[in-house]
Design an enzyme around this catalytic site. Sequence first.
Site, PDB file in Angstrom:
ATOM      1  N   ARG A   3       0.993  -1.050  -0.143  1.00  0.00           N
ATOM      2  CA  ARG A   3       0.043   0.154  -0.185  1.00  0.00           C
ATOM      3  C   ARG A   3       0.700   1.142   0.139  1.00  0.00           C
ATOM      4  O   ARG A   3       1.913   1.396   0.933  1.00  0.00           O
ATOM      5  CB  ARG A   3      -0.929   0.058   1.130  1.00  0.00           C
ATOM      6  CG  ARG A   3      -2.005   1.116   1.168  1.00  0.00           C
ATOM      7  CD  ARG A   3      -1.582   2.280   2.100  1.00  0.00           C
ATOM      8  NE  ARG A   3      -2.640   3.219   2.542  1.00  0.00           N
ATOM      9  CZ  ARG A   3      -2.300   4.314   3.057  1.00  0.00           C
ATOM     10  NH1 ARG A   3      -1.105   4.657   3.554  1.00  0.00           N
ATOM     11  NH2 ARG A   3      -3.274   5.031   3.238  1.00  0.00           N
ATOM     12  N   ASP A  27       1.656   5.025   0.391  1.00  0.00           N
ATOM     13  CA  ASP A  27       0.906   5.980   1.425  1.00  0.00           C
ATOM     14  C   ASP A  27       1.102   7.304   0.465  1.00  0.00           C
ATOM     15  O   ASP A  27       1.961   7.813  -0.330  1.00  0.00           O
ATOM     16  CB  ASP A  27       1.848   6.477   2.443  1.00  0.00           C
ATOM     17  CG  ASP A  27       1.465   7.497   3.366  1.00  0.00           C
ATOM     18  OD1 ASP A  27       0.108   7.399   3.790  1.00  0.00           O
ATOM     19  OD2 ASP A  27       2.056   8.471   3.559  1.00  0.00           O
ATOM     20  N   GLU A  77      -2.816   4.806  -2.017  1.00  0.00           N
ATOM     21  CA  GLU A  77      -3.587   6.167  -1.280  1.00  0.00           C
ATOM     22  C   GLU A  77      -3.598   7.226  -2.081  1.00  0.00           C
ATOM     23  O   GLU A  77      -2.250   7.857  -2.313  1.00  0.00           O
ATOM     24  CB  GLU A  77      -3.156   6.492   0.033  1.00  0.00           C
ATOM     25  CG  GLU A  77      -4.099   7.294   0.753  1.00  0.00           C
ATOM     26  CD  GLU A  77      -3.400   7.865   1.924  1.00  0.00           C
ATOM     27  OE1 GLU A  77      -4.162   8.550   2.730  1.00  0.00           O
ATOM     28  OE2 GLU A  77      -2.280   7.796   2.077  1.00  0.00           O
ATOM     29  N   ASP A  88     -13.834   8.900  -1.266  1.00  0.00           N
ATOM     30  CA  ASP A  88     -15.250   9.204  -1.407  1.00  0.00           C
ATOM     31  C   ASP A  88     -16.046   8.504  -1.097  1.00  0.00           C
ATOM     32  O   ASP A  88     -17.243   8.952  -0.548  1.00  0.00           O
ATOM     33  CB  ASP A  88     -15.329   9.538  -3.008  1.00  0.00           C
ATOM     34  CG  ASP A  88     -14.549  10.834  -3.396  1.00  0.00           C
ATOM     35  OD1 ASP A  88     -13.996  11.272  -2.764  1.00  0.00           O
ATOM     36  OD2 ASP A  88     -14.734  11.189  -4.790  1.00  0.00           O
ATOM     37  N   HIS A 137     -16.468   8.972   2.770  1.00  0.00           N
ATOM     38  CA  HIS A 137     -16.804  10.228   2.997  1.00  0.00           C
ATOM     39  C   HIS A 137     -18.487  10.159   3.108  1.00  0.00           C
ATOM     40  O   HIS A 137     -19.197  10.780   3.758  1.00  0.00           O
ATOM     41  CB  HIS A 137     -16.130  11.441   2.414  1.00  0.00           C
ATOM     42  CG  HIS A 137     -14.685  11.430   2.354  1.00  0.00           C
ATOM     43  ND1 HIS A 137     -14.215  10.903   3.605  1.00  0.00           N
ATOM     44  CD2 HIS A 137     -13.909  12.243   1.673  1.00  0.00           C
ATOM     45  CE1 HIS A 137     -12.896  11.211   3.381  1.00  0.00           C
ATOM     46  NE2 HIS A 137     -12.633  11.953   2.404  1.00  0.00           N
TER      47      HIS A 137
END
Length: 583
Positions: A243, A245, A282, A308, A311
């Site tokens: 992953r 960052d 990310e 998104d 959120h």
Amino acid sequence: MLFEVWAPNARDRVTLELNGTGHPLERDAERDDWWTGVVPAGDGDRYGFAVDDGPVLPDPRSRRLPDGPDGRSAVVDHSAYAWRNEAPKLRLRGAVLYELHVGTFTSEGTLDAAAGRLGELAGLGITHVELMPLCPFPGTWGWGYDGVAPWAVHEPYGGPEALKRFVDAAHGLGMGVVLDVVHNHLGPSGNYLPAFGPYFTDTHHTPWGAAVNLDAPGSDEVRAYFLGSALAWLRDYRIDGLRLDAVHALADTRALTFLEELSAAVDELAREQGRQHFLIAESDMGDPRTTTPRALGGVGLHAQWNDDFHHALHTALTGEAQGYYADFARAPIAALAKTLTHVFFHDGTYSSFRGRHHGRPVDRERTPAHRFLGYAQTHDQIGNRALGDRLSASVSPGLLACAAALVLTGPSVPMLFMGEEWGATTPWQYFTDHTDPELAEAVRRGRRREFAEHGWDENEVPDPQDRATRDRSVLDRTEREEDPHRRLLAWHRELIALRRTLPDLTDPDLGGVKVAYDEEDRWLVFRRGDLRVAVNLGKEPAVIPLGSNGRDRVLAAWEPVDPPAEDGVLRVPAESAVVLSDG
């Protein structure tokens, strides 16, 4: 043993100190600014490099720092570990990820202690454990994003051997391991790279100061440094994926970007090893080119987090409307529907938080759903709150069950944050253990000042440097034995089992996802193949005109629900979710 270091800052000499004895290195005739020497050494031997008359510093490519970032490096013989288990062949399309912070997953806060709990995750149905950063940083406790040695493993977690044992144990249980790595900055304390060469540049500036040098003079070697680090995790530790960052913070103006170069190298390594390596970004850019294959003009990363969706879901559950939640909160059910079908909410629309238009549409017909991760909670979205409070502190168990249904049956690859599966009530707060007193006080003051500007009493904001802040963030597994936690755990297990057994739930076709909703009554239903998932986020029962072919079956429900009546209406209790099949 060959010792080598890139040190363009050296004027006259570079000296290797090995077990207290100095050995002059020679300039490499084939590579500019590299210094090399062959000296007998074995696993565990301590060493460092001195540039000209400077102090002895740890190797920029340290594989181990047994005394922390300010101490000597140690030789690591990666061939000495006897691997027991082969890596399972797992694809992102069918994955269920679980984000885990080693330092708070158990009270011991070590990789070995975490490995002892992996059976619980395998039983839950998790396919990949995503470890937060493991690179060394000063002190014992921290989130890991202040790491300063991108090739090494934080010693208080157990060091290199413990990470191998962890990965080996996960593979033995049929799970993969994803590691969070940070290429956009290094921590503010214990970073000695500038003593050796231009690892950073003032050409660009970031929230952390000078940018990592990806495009200024000397950047060829800097890119090779971070690329080599990434490949080392996959090769030497048998990590399955990385992953990356905050890739939006990588300042890189070169025609061939670092991310494309990394993507190509990882794909090549996967082919060589016959593995399923992947990269998850990310990214705050809202740009589908991040995950578009390189052959089609994209960067070629394999997936990305989708904030998104988070959120939209968060505002629908909590009603919060501050900061970047504002645009989503205007019509949260509609926002949720859009992110379920079109991935990005901001796909060229105006972002009031940014004060400009933002994002780009995803091509739903050509982009598979598993290019994106969906989640209700992450370390960022919990830990960056003033009190580190989870959703369980704000919403009912029924709404937590709805969130689980949307994440675990939705089109994106689902990810849980540790403890989410039972609705953990322990907070996950921002904690540090900086050994530099001035830095520690600056972090403490900065944290309190930041939230005081948003109306918080400074005395309510936890002290990041207080050991109690870390201790409060450790999971309490005793909660799982009592309702509603026990019931939530069973619900997550049931939904993950459905995802594993029903092909419609891993169908990559974004264009086939259909959604209906009612903003006022706070219900939403989406269809994937023969399956329909309905959630009622309202406080009253919802009457949903679902339509019926007479073959509907309830596959899972948080509260008892009957299939649609002859009138085609589905009646869902308040704050509840149901999964149906009409096939």
